[in-house]
Design an enzyme around this catalytic site. Structure first.
Site, PDB file in Angstrom:
ATOM      1  N   ASP A 158       6.261   0.401   6.800  1.00 57.21           N
ATOM      2  CA  ASP A 158       4.830   0.206   6.547  1.00 57.21           C
ATOM      3  C   ASP A 158       4.343   1.241   5.547  1.00 57.21           C
ATOM      4  O   ASP A 158       4.000   2.328   5.925  1.00 57.21           O
ATOM      5  CB  ASP A 158       4.063   0.331   7.867  1.00 57.21           C
ATOM      6  CG  ASP A 158       2.576   0.159   7.702  1.00 57.21           C
ATOM      7  OD1 ASP A 158       2.154  -0.391   6.676  1.00 57.21           O
ATOM      8  OD2 ASP A 158       1.837   0.592   8.607  1.00 57.21           O
ATOM      9  N   ASP A 195      -0.207   4.398   1.014  1.00 59.57           N
ATOM     10  CA  ASP A 195      -0.482   5.393   2.054  1.00 59.57           C
ATOM     11  C   ASP A 195       0.290   5.093   3.336  1.00 59.57           C
ATOM     12  O   ASP A 195       0.735   3.963   3.569  1.00 59.57           O
ATOM     13  CB  ASP A 195      -1.990   5.478   2.342  1.00 59.57           C
ATOM     14  CG  ASP A 195      -2.608   4.132   2.735  1.00 59.57           C
ATOM     15  OD1 ASP A 195      -2.162   3.096   2.206  1.00 59.57           O
ATOM     16  OD2 ASP A 195      -3.521   4.124   3.572  1.00 59.57           O
ATOM     17  N   GLU A 246      -4.998   1.886   2.651  1.00 57.95           N
ATOM     18  CA  GLU A 246      -4.949   0.702   3.513  1.00 57.95           C
ATOM     19  C   GLU A 246      -5.136   1.078   4.969  1.00 57.95           C
ATOM     20  O   GLU A 246      -5.690   0.331   5.745  1.00 57.95           O
ATOM     21  CB  GLU A 246      -3.614  -0.032   3.331  1.00 57.95           C
ATOM     22  CG  GLU A 246      -3.610  -1.449   3.907  1.00 57.95           C
ATOM     23  CD  GLU A 246      -3.242  -1.514   5.384  1.00 57.95           C
ATOM     24  OE1 GLU A 246      -3.550  -2.526   6.017  1.00 57.95           O
ATOM     25  OE2 GLU A 246      -2.647  -0.544   5.904  1.00 57.95           O
ATOM     26  N   GLU A 247      -4.647   2.270   5.321  1.00 55.33           N
ATOM     27  CA  GLU A 247      -4.624   2.630   6.744  1.00 55.33           C
ATOM     28  C   GLU A 247      -5.974   3.105   7.262  1.00 55.33           C
ATOM     29  O   GLU A 247      -6.177   3.180   8.472  1.00 55.33           O
ATOM     30  CB  GLU A 247      -3.550   3.710   7.010  1.00 55.33           C
ATOM     31  CG  GLU A 247      -2.130   3.292   6.636  1.00 55.33           C
ATOM     32  CD  GLU A 247      -1.557   2.229   7.584  1.00 55.33           C
ATOM     33  OE1 GLU A 247      -2.260   1.798   8.504  1.00 55.33           O
ATOM     34  OE2 GLU A 247      -0.396   1.835   7.361  1.00 55.33           O
ATOM     35  N   HIS A 289       0.830  -1.215   0.000  1.00 53.97           N
ATOM     36  CA  HIS A 289       0.000   0.000   0.000  1.00 53.97           C
ATOM     37  C   HIS A 289       0.856   1.253   0.000  1.00 53.97           C
ATOM     38  O   HIS A 289       1.943   1.288   0.570  1.00 53.97           O
ATOM     39  CB  HIS A 289      -1.020   0.000   1.137  1.00 53.97           C
ATOM     40  CG  HIS A 289      -0.443  -0.013   2.529  1.00 53.97           C
ATOM     41  ND1 HIS A 289      -0.108   1.130   3.201  1.00 53.97           N
ATOM     42  CD2 HIS A 289      -0.175  -1.037   3.375  1.00 53.97           C
ATOM     43  CE1 HIS A 289       0.332   0.814   4.415  1.00 53.97           C
ATOM     44  NE2 HIS A 289       0.312  -0.505   4.538  1.00 53.97           N
ATOM     45  N   ASP A 329       3.142  -7.021   4.491  1.00 56.01           N
ATOM     46  CA  ASP A 329       2.745  -5.918   5.372  1.00 56.01           C
ATOM     47  C   ASP A 329       2.628  -6.372   6.818  1.00 56.01           C
ATOM     48  O   ASP A 329       1.780  -5.893   7.565  1.00 56.01           O
ATOM     49  CB  ASP A 329       1.407  -5.341   4.879  1.00 56.01           C
ATOM     50  CG  ASP A 329       1.118  -3.970   5.487  1.00 56.01           C
ATOM     51  OD1 ASP A 329       2.073  -3.317   5.950  1.00 56.01           O
ATOM     52  OD2 ASP A 329      -0.051  -3.569   5.507  1.00 56.01           O
TER      53      ASP A 329
END
Ligand SMILES: [Zn+2]
Length: 410
Positions: free
Chosen positions: A128, A97, A162-163, A95, A190
Protein backbone atom coordinates in the site's frame (compact mmCIF):
# COMPACT_ATOMS: atom_id res chain seq x y z
CA UNK A 1 4.54 -11.63 -31.73
CA UNK A 2 2.06 -8.95 -30.64
CA UNK A 3 3.06 -5.85 -28.69
CA UNK A 4 1.29 -7.29 -25.66
CA UNK A 5 3.18 -10.58 -25.90
CA UNK A 6 6.52 -8.81 -26.18
CA UNK A 7 5.80 -6.57 -23.20
CA UNK A 8 4.44 -9.49 -21.15
CA UNK A 9 7.55 -11.56 -21.88
CA UNK A 10 9.76 -8.64 -20.95
CA UNK A 11 7.86 -8.24 -17.66
CA UNK A 12 8.37 -11.90 -16.82
CA UNK A 13 12.10 -11.22 -16.60
CA UNK A 14 11.66 -8.28 -14.20
CA UNK A 15 11.81 -10.13 -10.87
CA UNK A 16 15.03 -8.38 -9.91
CA UNK A 17 13.91 -5.04 -11.35
CA UNK A 18 10.68 -5.06 -9.34
CA UNK A 19 12.45 -6.12 -6.14
CA UNK A 20 15.03 -3.35 -6.42
CA UNK A 21 12.33 -0.79 -7.20
CA UNK A 22 10.41 -1.85 -4.10
CA UNK A 23 13.63 -1.75 -2.05
CA UNK A 24 14.49 1.81 -3.02
CA UNK A 25 10.93 3.12 -2.71
CA UNK A 26 10.14 1.75 0.75
CA UNK A 27 13.50 2.98 2.07
CA UNK A 28 12.03 6.49 1.86
CA UNK A 29 9.34 6.69 4.54
CA UNK A 30 6.90 9.10 2.87
CA UNK A 31 4.76 9.79 5.92
CA UNK A 32 2.09 12.43 6.00
CA UNK A 33 2.69 15.41 8.30
CA UNK A 34 -0.48 14.46 10.15
CA UNK A 35 1.37 11.24 11.05
CA UNK A 36 4.49 13.12 12.09
CA UNK A 37 6.27 12.73 8.73
CA UNK A 38 7.87 15.09 6.23
CA UNK A 39 5.75 14.25 3.19
CA UNK A 40 6.50 12.65 -0.14
CA UNK A 41 9.01 15.05 -1.80
CA UNK A 42 12.03 12.71 -1.61
CA UNK A 43 10.08 9.74 -2.87
CA UNK A 44 8.57 11.77 -5.71
CA UNK A 45 12.07 12.87 -6.69
CA UNK A 46 13.14 9.24 -6.98
CA UNK A 47 10.10 8.38 -9.11
CA UNK A 48 10.78 11.39 -11.30
CA UNK A 49 14.41 10.29 -11.81
CA UNK A 50 13.39 6.73 -12.63
CA UNK A 51 10.88 7.88 -15.23
CA UNK A 52 13.17 10.47 -16.76
CA UNK A 53 15.90 7.86 -17.14
CA UNK A 54 13.56 5.71 -19.24
CA UNK A 55 13.15 8.57 -21.69
CA UNK A 56 10.30 9.36 -24.04
CA UNK A 57 7.88 10.56 -21.36
CA UNK A 58 6.21 13.89 -20.62
CA UNK A 59 6.35 14.87 -17.00
CA UNK A 60 4.23 17.32 -15.03
CA UNK A 61 4.45 18.07 -11.36
CA UNK A 62 1.66 19.75 -9.43
CA UNK A 63 2.76 20.95 -6.03
CA UNK A 64 0.14 21.35 -3.37
CA UNK A 65 1.40 23.95 -0.91
CA UNK A 66 1.79 22.59 2.62
CA UNK A 67 3.81 24.55 5.20
CA UNK A 68 3.92 21.54 7.53
CA UNK A 69 6.64 19.79 5.46
CA UNK A 70 10.20 20.99 4.88
CA UNK A 71 9.75 21.04 1.08
CA UNK A 72 6.80 23.40 1.55
CA UNK A 73 4.64 21.35 -0.79
CA UNK A 74 3.22 17.91 -1.47
CA UNK A 75 4.18 16.55 -4.88
CA UNK A 76 1.80 15.10 -7.46
CA UNK A 77 3.40 13.69 -10.60
CA UNK A 78 1.80 12.93 -13.93
CA UNK A 79 4.05 10.87 -16.20
CA UNK A 80 2.71 10.40 -19.69
CA UNK A 81 4.00 8.03 -22.37
CA UNK A 82 2.53 9.24 -25.65
CA UNK A 83 0.43 6.79 -27.63
CA UNK A 84 -0.83 6.89 -31.19
CA UNK A 85 -4.17 8.38 -30.15
CA UNK A 86 -3.32 11.29 -27.88
CA UNK A 87 -6.90 12.08 -26.97
CA UNK A 88 -7.21 9.36 -24.34
CA UNK A 89 -5.12 7.37 -21.87
CA UNK A 90 -4.94 4.38 -19.65
CA UNK A 91 -4.44 6.15 -16.32
CA UNK A 92 -2.94 4.22 -13.41
CA UNK A 93 -3.03 6.15 -10.15
CA UNK A 94 -0.91 5.18 -7.17
CA UNK A 95 -0.14 7.09 -3.99
CA UNK A 96 3.31 7.88 -2.68
CA UNK A 97 2.53 8.24 1.02
CA UNK A 98 2.46 5.44 3.57
CA UNK A 99 1.05 4.99 7.05
CA UNK A 100 3.35 4.75 10.09
CA UNK A 101 4.93 1.39 10.90
CA UNK A 102 3.06 1.11 14.18
CA UNK A 103 4.48 -0.85 17.08
CA UNK A 104 7.88 -2.19 15.95
CA UNK A 105 7.67 -5.17 18.26
CA UNK A 106 5.05 -6.70 15.96
CA UNK A 107 7.43 -6.54 12.97
CA UNK A 108 9.89 -9.36 12.23
CA UNK A 109 12.26 -6.92 10.51
CA UNK A 110 12.84 -3.21 10.00
CA UNK A 111 9.73 -1.87 8.20
CA UNK A 112 11.74 0.48 5.98
CA UNK A 113 14.32 -2.10 4.86
CA UNK A 114 12.99 -4.53 2.31
CA UNK A 115 12.99 -8.17 3.36
CA UNK A 116 12.52 -10.82 0.68
CA UNK A 117 11.31 -14.21 1.76
CA UNK A 118 9.41 -16.97 -0.01
CA UNK A 119 8.41 -14.88 -3.00
CA UNK A 120 7.12 -12.09 -0.76
CA UNK A 121 8.49 -8.60 -0.24
CA UNK A 122 8.05 -7.25 3.29
CA UNK A 123 8.05 -3.62 4.40
CA UNK A 124 5.83 -0.66 5.25
CA UNK A 125 4.13 0.53 2.09
CA UNK A 126 5.35 -2.34 -0.07
CA UNK A 127 1.75 -3.29 -0.80
CA UNK A 128 0.00 0.00 0.00
CA UNK A 129 0.72 1.49 -2.43
CA UNK A 130 4.15 0.18 -3.40
CA UNK A 131 2.50 -2.55 -5.45
CA UNK A 132 0.82 0.05 -7.68
CA UNK A 133 4.00 2.14 -7.88
CA UNK A 134 6.22 -0.80 -8.82
CA UNK A 135 3.85 -2.50 -11.24
CA UNK A 136 3.14 0.72 -13.13
CA UNK A 137 6.85 1.65 -13.25
CA UNK A 138 7.64 -1.86 -14.53
CA UNK A 139 5.02 -1.47 -17.25
CA UNK A 140 6.50 1.84 -18.35
CA UNK A 141 9.98 0.36 -18.41
CA UNK A 142 8.90 -2.69 -20.43
CA UNK A 143 7.13 -0.47 -22.99
CA UNK A 144 10.25 1.66 -23.36
CA UNK A 145 12.63 -1.29 -23.61
CA UNK A 146 10.42 -2.94 -26.23
CA UNK A 147 9.99 0.43 -27.92
CA UNK A 148 6.24 -0.05 -28.06
CA UNK A 149 4.07 2.95 -28.89
CA UNK A 150 0.70 2.11 -27.31
CA UNK A 151 -2.62 2.73 -29.08
CA UNK A 152 -3.39 5.51 -26.57
CA UNK A 153 -1.37 7.35 -23.92
CA UNK A 154 -0.23 5.64 -20.75
CA UNK A 155 -0.51 8.13 -17.87
CA UNK A 156 0.95 7.25 -14.49
CA UNK A 157 -0.26 9.38 -11.62
CA UNK A 158 1.82 9.41 -8.46
CA UNK A 159 -0.12 11.35 -5.86
CA UNK A 160 0.43 12.54 -2.30
CA UNK A 161 -1.75 12.50 0.78
CA UNK A 162 -3.94 9.46 0.16
CA UNK A 163 -3.75 8.21 3.72
CA UNK A 164 -4.89 11.42 5.40
CA UNK A 165 -7.67 12.75 3.25
CA UNK A 166 -6.38 13.46 -0.32
CA UNK A 167 -6.63 17.22 0.06
CA UNK A 168 -3.01 17.67 -1.07
CA UNK A 169 -3.18 14.71 -3.45
CA UNK A 170 -5.88 13.76 -5.94
CA UNK A 171 -8.15 16.40 -4.42
CA UNK A 172 -5.60 19.06 -5.35
CA UNK A 173 -5.04 17.60 -8.81
CA UNK A 174 -8.75 17.58 -9.58
CA UNK A 175 -8.98 21.25 -8.56
CA UNK A 176 -5.77 22.58 -10.15
CA UNK A 177 -4.97 20.32 -13.09
CA UNK A 178 -6.92 18.23 -15.56
CA UNK A 179 -5.62 14.75 -14.76
CA UNK A 180 -8.44 12.92 -16.56
CA UNK A 181 -10.30 13.16 -19.84
CA UNK A 182 -13.73 11.73 -20.57
CA UNK A 183 -12.59 8.65 -22.53
CA UNK A 184 -9.74 7.69 -20.20
CA UNK A 185 -9.59 4.25 -18.64
CA UNK A 186 -8.81 4.89 -14.97
CA UNK A 187 -7.42 2.17 -12.71
CA UNK A 188 -6.54 2.63 -9.05
CA UNK A 189 -4.44 -0.37 -7.96
CA UNK A 190 -5.01 0.19 -4.25
CA UNK A 191 -7.25 -2.66 -3.17
CA UNK A 192 -8.22 -6.12 -4.26
CA UNK A 193 -8.60 -9.77 -3.49
CA UNK A 194 -5.90 -12.47 -3.22
CA UNK A 195 -7.11 -14.06 -6.48
CA UNK A 196 -7.52 -10.75 -8.31
CA UNK A 197 -11.23 -11.27 -8.93
CA UNK A 198 -12.55 -8.09 -7.33
CA UNK A 199 -12.97 -5.04 -9.53
CA UNK A 200 -14.30 -2.39 -7.17
CA UNK A 201 -16.75 -0.07 -8.89
CA UNK A 202 -19.01 1.31 -6.20
CA UNK A 203 -19.18 2.33 -2.59
CA UNK A 204 -21.94 2.73 -0.11
CA UNK A 205 -22.47 6.02 1.69
CA UNK A 206 -21.11 6.05 5.20
CA UNK A 207 -23.14 7.61 7.99
CA UNK A 208 -22.08 7.43 11.62
CA UNK A 209 -24.45 8.98 14.12
CA UNK A 210 -24.51 9.48 17.85
CA UNK A 211 -27.88 9.11 19.51
CA UNK A 212 -28.26 10.69 22.92
CA UNK A 213 -31.41 9.91 24.87
CA UNK A 214 -31.98 12.12 27.90
CA UNK A 215 -34.43 11.17 30.64
CA UNK A 216 -34.28 11.82 34.36
CA UNK A 217 -32.02 9.98 36.75
CA UNK A 218 -33.51 8.52 39.89
CA UNK A 219 -33.13 5.72 42.41
CA UNK A 220 -33.64 2.22 41.10
CA UNK A 221 -36.48 1.63 43.56
CA UNK A 222 -38.53 4.67 42.48
CA UNK A 223 -38.86 4.61 38.72
CA UNK A 224 -41.94 6.85 38.78
CA UNK A 225 -39.81 9.76 39.97
CA UNK A 226 -37.54 9.62 36.91
CA UNK A 227 -37.49 8.81 33.25
CA UNK A 228 -35.41 5.77 32.34
CA UNK A 229 -33.19 6.81 29.42
CA UNK A 230 -31.80 3.30 29.07
CA UNK A 231 -35.22 1.74 28.50
CA UNK A 232 -36.16 4.46 26.01
CA UNK A 233 -32.91 3.97 24.12
CA UNK A 234 -33.56 0.24 23.93
CA UNK A 235 -36.97 0.93 22.44
CA UNK A 236 -35.41 3.35 19.98
CA UNK A 237 -32.74 0.83 18.91
CA UNK A 238 -35.47 -1.65 18.08
CA UNK A 239 -37.52 1.02 16.28
CA UNK A 240 -34.50 1.96 14.19
CA UNK A 241 -34.45 -1.55 12.75
CA UNK A 242 -37.25 -0.25 10.51
CA UNK A 243 -34.54 1.62 8.60
CA UNK A 244 -33.86 -1.63 6.78
CA UNK A 245 -37.40 -1.87 5.42
CA UNK A 246 -37.64 1.83 4.61
CA UNK A 247 -34.30 1.91 2.71
CA UNK A 248 -34.46 -1.58 1.27
CA UNK A 249 -33.00 -1.21 -2.22
CA UNK A 250 -30.63 -4.06 -3.04
CA UNK A 251 -27.87 -4.52 -5.58
CA UNK A 252 -25.93 -7.77 -6.01
CA UNK A 253 -22.79 -5.78 -6.83
CA UNK A 254 -22.47 -5.28 -3.05
CA UNK A 255 -21.73 -7.79 -0.33
CA UNK A 256 -23.97 -7.59 1.63
CA UNK A 257 -26.31 -6.48 -1.16
CA UNK A 258 -28.32 -4.10 1.05
CA UNK A 259 -27.87 -1.07 3.29
CA UNK A 260 -26.82 -1.83 6.86
CA UNK A 261 -27.77 0.14 10.00
CA UNK A 262 -25.99 -1.27 13.00
CA UNK A 263 -25.96 0.00 16.61
CA UNK A 264 -22.32 -0.26 17.66
CA UNK A 265 -20.57 1.81 20.28
CA UNK A 266 -22.13 2.46 23.65
CA UNK A 267 -21.16 5.30 25.94
CA UNK A 268 -20.58 4.42 29.55
CA UNK A 269 -23.76 4.63 31.59
CA UNK A 270 -24.38 4.53 35.30
CA UNK A 271 -21.94 2.55 37.43
CA UNK A 272 -24.31 1.04 39.90
CA UNK A 273 -27.25 -1.29 39.63
CA UNK A 274 -29.62 0.76 41.77
CA UNK A 275 -29.60 3.95 39.68
CA UNK A 276 -32.02 4.53 36.84
CA UNK A 277 -29.96 6.26 34.18
CA UNK A 278 -30.91 9.77 33.10
CA UNK A 279 -28.87 9.60 29.94
CA UNK A 280 -27.96 6.94 27.42
CA UNK A 281 -25.82 7.45 24.34
CA UNK A 282 -25.16 4.97 21.55
CA UNK A 283 -23.88 5.08 18.02
CA UNK A 284 -25.02 3.67 14.71
CA UNK A 285 -22.74 2.70 11.84
CA UNK A 286 -24.81 2.96 8.65
CA UNK A 287 -23.61 1.89 5.19
CA UNK A 288 -26.23 3.10 2.78
CA UNK A 289 -26.71 2.09 -0.85
CA UNK A 290 -25.78 4.78 -3.35
CA UNK A 291 -28.79 6.70 -4.60
CA UNK A 292 -30.33 7.22 -1.16
CA UNK A 293 -30.21 10.71 0.28
CA UNK A 294 -28.60 10.56 3.72
CA UNK A 295 -30.73 13.52 4.82
CA UNK A 296 -33.75 11.28 4.34
CA UNK A 297 -32.11 8.58 6.44
CA UNK A 298 -31.47 11.12 9.19
CA UNK A 299 -35.02 12.46 8.97
CA UNK A 300 -36.38 8.92 9.35
CA UNK A 301 -34.21 8.35 12.42
CA UNK A 302 -35.33 11.63 13.98
CA UNK A 303 -38.96 10.68 13.35
CA UNK A 304 -38.46 7.41 15.22
CA UNK A 305 -36.72 9.23 18.06
CA UNK A 306 -39.56 11.75 18.32
CA UNK A 307 -42.08 8.91 18.60
CA UNK A 308 -40.14 7.28 21.43
CA UNK A 309 -39.72 10.65 23.17
CA UNK A 310 -43.46 11.27 22.98
CA UNK A 311 -44.25 7.85 24.44
CA UNK A 312 -41.66 7.94 27.23
CA UNK A 313 -41.03 11.58 28.08
CA UNK A 314 -37.39 11.53 26.98
CA UNK A 315 -35.49 14.02 24.81
CA UNK A 316 -33.39 12.49 22.07
CA UNK A 317 -30.78 14.06 19.93
CA UNK A 318 -29.20 12.58 16.80
CA UNK A 319 -25.91 14.07 15.67
CA UNK A 320 -23.70 13.16 12.73
CA UNK A 321 -20.22 11.90 13.64
CA UNK A 322 -19.08 11.09 10.11
CA UNK A 323 -20.75 11.37 6.77
CA UNK A 324 -19.55 10.42 3.30
CA UNK A 325 -22.14 10.55 0.58
CA UNK A 326 -21.49 7.81 -1.97
CA UNK A 327 -20.17 8.81 -5.36
CA UNK A 328 -22.10 7.66 -8.41
CA UNK A 329 -20.92 4.09 -9.15
CA UNK A 330 -18.81 3.17 -12.13
CA UNK A 331 -21.16 1.17 -14.40
CA UNK A 332 -20.45 -2.57 -14.36
CA UNK A 333 -20.24 -2.43 -18.17
CA UNK A 334 -17.89 0.58 -18.29
CA UNK A 335 -15.03 0.10 -20.74
CA UNK A 336 -12.43 0.03 -17.96
CA UNK A 337 -14.30 -2.76 -16.17
CA UNK A 338 -14.68 -4.87 -19.31
CA UNK A 339 -11.03 -4.36 -20.28
CA UNK A 340 -9.90 -5.35 -16.77
CA UNK A 341 -12.07 -8.46 -16.85
CA UNK A 342 -10.53 -9.56 -20.15
CA UNK A 343 -7.03 -8.83 -18.86
CA UNK A 344 -7.50 -10.57 -15.50
CA UNK A 345 -8.81 -13.62 -17.31
CA UNK A 346 -5.91 -13.63 -19.78
CA UNK A 347 -3.16 -13.10 -17.19
CA UNK A 348 -4.45 -14.84 -14.07
CA UNK A 349 -7.14 -17.15 -15.50
CA UNK A 350 -9.64 -15.63 -13.08
CA UNK A 351 -13.14 -14.30 -13.73
CA UNK A 352 -13.17 -10.66 -12.69
CA UNK A 353 -16.28 -9.49 -10.88
CA UNK A 354 -17.47 -5.90 -10.53
CA UNK A 355 -18.17 -5.31 -6.86
CA UNK A 356 -19.19 -2.63 -4.41
CA UNK A 357 -17.78 -2.20 -0.92
CA UNK A 358 -19.02 -0.74 2.34
CA UNK A 359 -16.07 1.56 2.95
CA UNK A 360 -14.66 4.54 1.12
CA UNK A 361 -11.78 4.53 -1.39
CA UNK A 362 -9.94 7.32 -3.15
CA UNK A 363 -11.74 6.38 -6.38
CA UNK A 364 -14.88 8.03 -5.02
CA UNK A 365 -13.27 11.44 -5.53
CA UNK A 366 -12.68 10.61 -9.18
CA UNK A 367 -16.19 9.22 -9.69
CA UNK A 368 -17.71 12.26 -8.08
CA UNK A 369 -16.20 14.32 -10.93
CA UNK A 370 -17.97 12.11 -13.45
CA UNK A 371 -15.12 9.78 -14.46
CA UNK A 372 -15.44 6.00 -14.44
CA UNK A 373 -12.71 4.53 -12.24
CA UNK A 374 -12.07 0.98 -11.09
CA UNK A 375 -10.05 -0.09 -8.06
CA UNK A 376 -8.20 -3.26 -8.86
CA UNK A 377 -5.09 -5.20 -7.86
CA UNK A 378 -4.29 -8.79 -6.92
CA UNK A 379 -3.24 -8.58 -3.29
CA UNK A 380 -3.66 -10.11 0.13
CA UNK A 381 -4.49 -6.68 1.64
CA UNK A 382 -1.94 -6.78 4.45
CA UNK A 383 -1.85 -2.98 4.29
CA UNK A 384 -1.51 -0.92 7.49
CA UNK A 385 -0.65 -4.01 9.56
CA UNK A 386 2.72 -5.21 10.83
CA UNK A 387 4.76 -7.32 8.39
CA UNK A 388 2.95 -5.81 5.41
CA UNK A 389 3.94 -7.67 2.27
CA UNK A 390 3.41 -7.83 -1.45
CA UNK A 391 3.78 -10.97 -3.54
CA UNK A 392 6.45 -10.49 -6.19
CA UNK A 393 4.51 -12.53 -8.76
CA UNK A 394 1.56 -10.16 -8.28
CA UNK A 395 3.69 -7.08 -8.91
CA UNK A 396 4.66 -8.49 -12.30
CA UNK A 397 1.28 -10.07 -13.01
CA UNK A 398 -0.52 -6.79 -12.32
CA UNK A 399 1.85 -5.02 -14.70
CA UNK A 400 0.87 -7.59 -17.33
CA UNK A 401 -2.81 -6.94 -16.64
CA UNK A 402 -2.23 -3.21 -17.22
CA UNK A 403 -0.30 -4.03 -20.39
CA UNK A 404 -3.24 -6.09 -21.60
CA UNK A 405 -5.68 -3.27 -20.84
CA UNK A 406 -3.43 -0.81 -22.68
CA UNK A 407 -2.43 -2.90 -25.68
CA UNK A 408 -5.21 -5.46 -25.96
CA UNK A 409 -4.35 -9.10 -26.68
CA UNK A 410 -2.87 -7.99 -30.02
ZN1 LIG B 1 -3.48 2.82 -0.27
Amino acid sequence: MSDYERVARRLEGYGEVATELARSLIAIPALDPASGGDGEAKKAELVRELCTALGGVELEEHRAPDPRVSAGHRPNLIVRLPGRDRSRALVIMSHLDVVPAGDLKHWSSDPFTLRVEGGKLYGRGVEDNGQGLVSSLCLLRALREEQVVPPCDLALLFVADEETGNQHGIGYLLEHAAPFRPRDLIVVPDGGEPDGSMIEVAEKSILWVKVTVVGKQTHGSTPDRGVNAHAAAAQLIVALEELRARFDRSDPVFDPPVSTFEPTKLERGVENVNTIPGEHAFYLDCRVMPGYDLDEVLAFMRGKAAAVDAARGTRSEISVVQRQDAAPPTPVDAEVVLALRRAVKAVYGVEGKAMGIGGGTVAAQIRRKGFAAAVWARMDETMHGPNEYAILANLLGDAKVFAHVLLGPG
